[in-house]
Design a protein around this motif. Structure first.
Motif, PDB file in Angstrom:
ATOM      1  N   ARG A  34       6.773   3.741   0.253  1.00 20.24           N
ATOM      2  CA  ARG A  34       5.895   2.594   0.428  1.00 20.24           C
ATOM      3  C   ARG A  34       4.859   2.870   1.521  1.00 20.24           C
ATOM      4  O   ARG A  34       3.691   2.482   1.402  1.00 20.24           O
ATOM      5  CB  ARG A  34       6.715   1.337   0.739  1.00 20.24           C
ATOM      6  N   ALA A  38       0.356   3.747   1.383  1.00 19.95           N
ATOM      7  CA  ALA A  38      -0.695   3.076   2.150  1.00 19.95           C
ATOM      8  C   ALA A  38      -1.765   4.044   2.636  1.00 19.95           C
ATOM      9  O   ALA A  38      -2.822   3.610   3.092  1.00 19.95           O
ATOM     10  CB  ALA A  38      -0.087   2.339   3.343  1.00 19.95           C
ATOM     11  N   ASP A  97      -0.203  -2.039   4.069  1.00 21.43           N
ATOM     12  CA  ASP A  97      -1.099  -1.914   2.917  1.00 21.43           C
ATOM     13  C   ASP A  97      -2.322  -1.066   3.261  1.00 21.43           C
ATOM     14  O   ASP A  97      -2.590  -0.757   4.432  1.00 21.43           O
ATOM     15  CB  ASP A  97      -1.533  -3.285   2.399  1.00 21.43           C
ATOM     16  N   ARG A  98      -3.036  -0.709   2.230  1.00 18.00           N
ATOM     17  CA  ARG A  98      -4.196   0.169   2.416  1.00 18.00           C
ATOM     18  C   ARG A  98      -5.309  -0.524   3.196  1.00 18.00           C
ATOM     19  O   ARG A  98      -6.082   0.133   3.900  1.00 18.00           O
ATOM     20  CB  ARG A  98      -4.708   0.651   1.055  1.00 18.00           C
ATOM     21  N   GLU A  99      -5.419  -1.846   3.060  1.00 16.85           N
ATOM     22  CA  GLU A  99      -6.446  -2.576   3.797  1.00 16.85           C
ATOM     23  C   GLU A  99      -6.214  -2.474   5.306  1.00 16.85           C
ATOM     24  O   GLU A  99      -7.169  -2.322   6.075  1.00 16.85           O
ATOM     25  CB  GLU A  99      -6.465  -4.041   3.351  1.00 16.85           C
ATOM     26  N   ALA A 180       2.035  -6.865   7.835  1.00 17.79           N
ATOM     27  CA  ALA A 180       1.707  -5.432   7.865  1.00 17.79           C
ATOM     28  C   ALA A 180       2.559  -4.657   8.853  1.00 17.79           C
ATOM     29  O   ALA A 180       2.875  -3.486   8.629  1.00 17.79           O
ATOM     30  CB  ALA A 180       0.231  -5.234   8.171  1.00 17.79           C
ATOM     31  N   SER A 202       4.062 -13.602  -4.213  1.00 23.27           N
ATOM     32  CA  SER A 202       3.789 -12.173  -4.012  1.00 23.27           C
ATOM     33  C   SER A 202       4.462 -11.270  -5.019  1.00 23.27           C
ATOM     34  O   SER A 202       4.171 -10.076  -5.056  1.00 23.27           O
ATOM     35  CB  SER A 202       4.228 -11.758  -2.603  1.00 23.27           C
ATOM     36  N   GLU A 205       2.139  -9.160  -7.452  1.00 26.56           N
ATOM     37  CA  GLU A 205       1.390  -8.116  -6.748  1.00 26.56           C
ATOM     38  C   GLU A 205       2.306  -6.963  -6.355  1.00 26.56           C
ATOM     39  O   GLU A 205       1.955  -5.791  -6.528  1.00 26.56           O
ATOM     40  CB  GLU A 205       0.725  -8.695  -5.504  1.00 26.56           C
ATOM     41  N   GLN A 206       3.488  -7.298  -5.844  1.00 29.03           N
ATOM     42  CA  GLN A 206       4.438  -6.265  -5.444  1.00 29.03           C
ATOM     43  C   GLN A 206       4.908  -5.466  -6.657  1.00 29.03           C
ATOM     44  O   GLN A 206       5.036  -4.237  -6.599  1.00 29.03           O
ATOM     45  CB  GLN A 206       5.633  -6.905  -4.735  1.00 29.03           C
ATOM     46  N   THR A 209       2.090  -3.126  -7.966  1.00 30.58           N
ATOM     47  CA  THR A 209       1.941  -1.989  -7.061  1.00 30.58           C
ATOM     48  C   THR A 209       3.052  -0.970  -7.275  1.00 30.58           C
ATOM     49  O   THR A 209       2.818   0.246  -7.299  1.00 30.58           O
ATOM     50  CB  THR A 209       1.946  -2.458  -5.592  1.00 30.58           C
TER      51      THR A 209
END
Length: 296
Positions: A34, A38, A97-99, A180, A202, A205-206, A209
């Protein structure tokens, strides 16, 4: 932006009874995987810890001696990197997360040229105002310099706390998104993370992903469009038509992408065509039903 990533995946995990924490799963995916998800665009990714299967290739190393603590582990990882900017993460962040990673990398302080304040990097700060030095982007040169000074001062890096290192660096703070910086230090933390991903707001979305990671694809999914399509197919044709239709849309989009089309646009176009067909099908059925009722 060019950067290397170091993921610290060692530690004794005493509060987890010595379990292999990076391999524990949340949502069917190992915590380490996980975290790796990211930072997929890192030029080089170094994992400091014992070797284990990972979803994508990484470089492995260990501090000497093993179990020497976070500063020693960070030094071992840093020796395997060459980029001017280094992302440093712990391996137990299920909601990173990537953000968030992008925000750290793009913070003015984290860029290649020194800036003030925060000339040496950017560190995540959790919603309670606590610094998270293992969710941070550091400029490599000052990081190497301060590690060398600590080694000279103490004669060893073993057992030194991270604050001994970060206290000497000029770091900007990036405000954390709510989850995060959530880490899994205890079994209760792990249970909370597993429950959190199944919450109504969520879970989709989870799940999406996780599926993309499992299938090795990177595609922006328009969830609303696909759910609307599934609804139209289920109501306008038959309930089993929903999963079959979305499968066929995916197949058509993949075929279009293979010929050079943009994958996201291919999904959107295939979804539009299938949804229009489902609506025409439903309209036709409704018209036939009305005609039969009128003639009766």
């Amino acid at each position: 932006m060019s950067y290397d990533a170091i993921v610290l995946a060692g530690g004794a995990a005493r509060r987890l009874g010595g379990a292999d924490k990076p391999a524990l799963s949340v949502g069917g995916r190992a915590l380490l995987d996980r975290v790796l998800d990211a930072c997929p665009d890192a030029r080089t990714t170094v994992v400091v810890g014992g070797r284990r299967p990972t979803a994508r290739p990484v470089h492995w190393t260990r501090e000497d001696p093993p179990g020497g603590g976070p500063v020693a582990a960070l030094d071992a990882g840093l020796r395997r990197t060459t980029a001017e900017l280094v992302l440093v993460l712990s391996a137990d962040l299920p909601f990173l997360d990537r953000e968030t990673v992008r925000a750290l990398l793009e913070a003015p302080s984290a860029g290649p040229a020194p800036a003030t304040p925060g000339a040496d990097g950017a560190m995540l700060q959790d919603p309670d105002g606590r610094d998270q030095p293992l969710v941070a982007a550091y400029r490599a040169e000052p990081l190497r310099r301060e590690i060398a000074l600590l080694a000279a001062e103490h004669g060893t890096l073993t057992g030194l706390p991270l604050r001994a290192l970060t206290a000497e660096l000029d770091l900007a703070r990036v405000t954390s998104r709510p989850l995060a910086s959530f880490d899994c230090d205890t079994w209760d933390d792990l249970a909370a993370a597993r429950a959190r991903i199944r919450e109504h707001g969520s879970v989709l979305e989870q799940w999406i992903t996780a599926v993309k990671s499992e299938l090795g694809i990177d595609l922006t999914v328009d969830t609303k469009t696909l759910l609307d399509l599934a609804r139209d197919a289920a109501h306008g044709v038959a309930r089993p038509a929903a999963p079959l239709t979305t499968f066929l849309v995916g197949y058509a989009a993949a075929h279009a992408a293979a010929t050079g089309a943009d994958p996201a646009q291919a999904v959107a176009e295939a979804s539009r065509k299938a949804a229009d067909l489902a609506l025409r099908w439903a309209d036709e059925a409704a018209a036939d039903s009305a005609e039969q009722n009128g003639s009766g």
